[in-house]
Design a protein around this motif. Structure first.
Motif, mmCIF file in Angstrom:
data_model
loop_
_atom_site.group_PDB
_atom_site.id
_atom_site.type_symbol
_atom_site.label_atom_id
_atom_site.label_comp_id
_atom_site.label_asym_id
_atom_site.label_seq_id
_atom_site.Cartn_x
_atom_site.Cartn_y
_atom_site.Cartn_z
ATOM 1 N N TRP A 1 0.813 -1.223 0.000
ATOM 2 C CA TRP A 1 0.000 0.000 0.000
ATOM 3 C C TRP A 1 0.843 1.268 0.000
ATOM 4 O O TRP A 1 0.506 2.233 -0.691
ATOM 5 C CB TRP A 1 -0.944 0.002 1.209
ATOM 6 C CG TRP A 1 -1.734 -1.236 1.425
ATOM 7 C CD1 TRP A 1 -1.850 -1.934 2.596
ATOM 8 C CD2 TRP A 1 -2.539 -1.956 0.477
ATOM 9 N NE1 TRP A 1 -2.660 -3.018 2.431
ATOM 10 C CE2 TRP A 1 -3.107 -3.063 1.146
ATOM 11 C CE3 TRP A 1 -2.834 -1.768 -0.876
ATOM 12 C CZ2 TRP A 1 -3.948 -3.983 0.530
ATOM 13 C CZ3 TRP A 1 -3.670 -2.683 -1.512
ATOM 14 C CH2 TRP A 1 -4.213 -3.765 -0.821
ATOM 15 N N GLU A 2 1.899 1.300 0.780
ATOM 16 C CA GLU A 2 2.704 2.512 0.877
ATOM 17 C C GLU A 2 3.361 2.839 -0.461
ATOM 18 O O GLU A 2 3.357 4.000 -0.905
ATOM 19 C CB GLU A 2 3.772 2.359 1.967
ATOM 20 C CG GLU A 2 4.641 3.590 2.165
ATOM 21 C CD GLU A 2 3.875 4.795 2.694
ATOM 22 O OE1 GLU A 2 4.316 5.925 2.431
ATOM 23 O OE2 GLU A 2 2.833 4.597 3.358
ATOM 24 N N TYR B 1 0.713 4.064 -2.830
ATOM 25 C CA TYR B 1 0.336 5.435 -2.470
ATOM 26 C C TYR B 1 1.342 6.456 -3.011
ATOM 27 O O TYR B 1 0.957 7.467 -3.603
ATOM 28 C CB TYR B 1 0.228 5.549 -0.955
ATOM 29 C CG TYR B 1 0.255 6.956 -0.429
ATOM 30 C CD1 TYR B 1 -0.880 7.766 -0.486
ATOM 31 C CD2 TYR B 1 1.433 7.489 0.114
ATOM 32 C CE1 TYR B 1 -0.841 9.069 -0.007
ATOM 33 C CE2 TYR B 1 1.469 8.778 0.599
ATOM 34 C CZ TYR B 1 0.330 9.570 0.532
ATOM 35 O OH TYR B 1 0.374 10.857 0.993
ATOM 36 N N VAL C 1 -5.855 5.557 2.048
ATOM 37 C CA VAL C 1 -6.558 4.994 3.204
ATOM 38 C C VAL C 1 -5.845 3.740 3.712
ATOM 39 O O VAL C 1 -5.611 3.594 4.917
ATOM 40 C CB VAL C 1 -8.020 4.659 2.833
ATOM 41 C CG1 VAL C 1 -8.715 3.948 3.994
ATOM 42 C CG2 VAL C 1 -8.781 5.931 2.457
ATOM 43 N N SER D 1 -2.823 2.839 3.473
ATOM 44 C CA SER D 1 -1.524 3.122 4.092
ATOM 45 C C SER D 1 -1.646 4.143 5.227
ATOM 46 O O SER D 1 -0.640 4.608 5.757
ATOM 47 C CB SER D 1 -0.522 3.614 3.037
ATOM 48 O OG SER D 1 -1.017 4.745 2.350
ATOM 49 N N LYS D 2 -2.904 4.494 5.543
ATOM 50 C CA LYS D 2 -3.218 5.328 6.712
ATOM 51 C C LYS D 2 -2.616 6.735 6.640
ATOM 52 O O LYS D 2 -2.150 7.270 7.650
ATOM 53 C CB LYS D 2 -2.801 4.626 8.002
ATOM 54 C CG LYS D 2 -3.557 3.323 8.260
ATOM 55 C CD LYS D 2 -3.125 2.662 9.554
ATOM 56 C CE LYS D 2 -4.032 1.506 9.933
ATOM 57 N NZ LYS D 2 -4.170 0.480 8.879
ATOM 58 N N HIS D 3 -2.672 7.349 5.474
ATOM 59 C CA HIS D 3 -2.240 8.735 5.324
ATOM 60 C C HIS D 3 -3.453 9.644 5.538
ATOM 61 O O HIS D 3 -3.983 10.241 4.604
ATOM 62 C CB HIS D 3 -1.609 8.950 3.950
ATOM 63 C CG HIS D 3 -0.234 8.389 3.836
ATOM 64 N ND1 HIS D 3 0.899 9.094 4.214
ATOM 65 C CD2 HIS D 3 0.200 7.182 3.417
ATOM 66 C CE1 HIS D 3 1.972 8.344 4.020
ATOM 67 N NE2 HIS D 3 1.581 7.180 3.536
ATOM 68 N N ASP D 4 -3.867 9.753 6.797
ATOM 69 C CA ASP D 4 -5.111 10.462 7.083
ATOM 70 C C ASP D 4 -5.035 11.952 6.784
ATOM 71 O O ASP D 4 -6.071 12.596 6.599
ATOM 72 C CB ASP D 4 -5.549 10.226 8.530
ATOM 73 C CG ASP D 4 -4.469 10.544 9.549
ATOM 74 O OD1 ASP D 4 -3.300 10.736 9.159
ATOM 75 O OD2 ASP D 4 -4.797 10.610 10.743
ATOM 76 N N TYR E 1 -6.909 12.689 3.620
ATOM 77 C CA TYR E 1 -8.330 12.370 3.490
ATOM 78 C C TYR E 1 -9.168 13.543 2.972
ATOM 79 O O TYR E 1 -10.045 13.349 2.122
ATOM 80 C CB TYR E 1 -8.897 11.863 4.810
ATOM 81 C CG TYR E 1 -8.371 10.512 5.247
ATOM 82 C CD1 TYR E 1 -7.498 9.767 4.440
ATOM 83 C CD2 TYR E 1 -8.738 9.963 6.472
ATOM 84 C CE1 TYR E 1 -7.006 8.537 4.853
ATOM 85 C CE2 TYR E 1 -8.251 8.731 6.899
ATOM 86 C CZ TYR E 1 -7.394 8.022 6.077
ATOM 87 O OH TYR E 1 -6.917 6.798 6.497
ATOM 88 N N ALA F 1 -13.008 5.106 6.931
ATOM 89 C CA ALA F 1 -11.846 5.593 7.683
ATOM 90 C C ALA F 1 -12.130 6.932 8.344
ATOM 91 O O ALA F 1 -11.596 7.230 9.420
ATOM 92 C CB ALA F 1 -10.635 5.705 6.760
#
Length: 221
Positions: A94-95, A98, A127, A129-132, A135, A167
């Motif tokens: 994912w990273e 992204y 999402v 890779s949690k790069h909030d 968003y 998320a």
């Protein structure tokens, strides 16, 4: 390999690379050179052979790096970054996905039909890779996307929206987008109990499990 297929090699070794480089160096201008480099990189990236995939990655990264300041190569750089994003997304890296999708939408920020696949890839991978911090940008881009033409496009759009809004804690919006994705698979007529998706759109196991987990058939009826 025919005379005009010098940039469509499906295998790779020192002799093939030498012949490719010779022809590439003789090509006219950055536009054509970047185009040939991208096509060859994509073909090798699509190979089942891991060594060829590594060469494909290197060629596409070379294109992005060497032609970074050439306006006429923008389209080829955008496609190369998208192809790398797709490659890493399929591997659930994912990273890496992204980074490449975001670089693609950064060099060409337009939101058109031809960019939609890349934008959706950017949203999903941001999402996953949690790069909030991205968003809000993902939300704005998602709202500007045009209606899909084909089931696989509807599925990708629905999955992206479901992932993003889940998320963000927007459960109702997430459910609506999950419904879009599942309808493209023909899986919203009743409670889903398993089985492989069918039709033009398809889903991985984790995607299907995720969509099932947030879809409420009664609310969407």
């Amino acid at each position: 390999m025919g005379k005009e297929d010098w940039y469509r090699n499906t295998q790779w070794n020192e002799d093939i690379e030498a012949a490719f480089r010779l022809r590439l160096n003789r090509s006219r201008g950055p536009f054509y050179k970047s185009q040939y480099l991208r096509i060859q990189g994509w073909i090798l990236l699509s190979s089942a052979d891991a060594a060829c995939q590594r060469v494909g990655i290197a060629l596409l990264n070379e294109l992005v790096r060497e032609y970074a300041d050439q306006e006429e190569t923008l389209g080829q750089r955008f496609e190369a970054l998208t192809e790398l994003g797709d490659y890493y997304y399929e591997k659930e890296a994912w990273e890496e996905a992204y980074v490449h999708y975001k670089n693609a939408v950064s060099i060409d920020p337009r939101i058109t039909i031809s960019q939609q696949h890349t934008i959706i890839g950017y949203i999903k991978s941001a999402v996953l890779s949690k790069h909030d911090a991205d968003y809000p940008d993902c939300h704005e881009r998602l709202l500007k996307l045009e209606d899909p033409l084909f089931p696989y496009q509807s599925y990708d759009l629905g999955l992206a929206g479901a992932l993003l809004y889940h998320a963000m804690g927007w459960s109702e919006a997430a459910g609506i987008y999950a419904s879009i994705a599942l309808k493209s698979l023909g899986l919203t007529s009743s409670i889903i109990k398993g089985g492989k998706p069918f039709g033009e759109a398809s889903a991985s196991n984790w995607e299907l499990l995720f969509l099932q987990s947030i879809f409420n058939p009664l609310r969407q009826s």
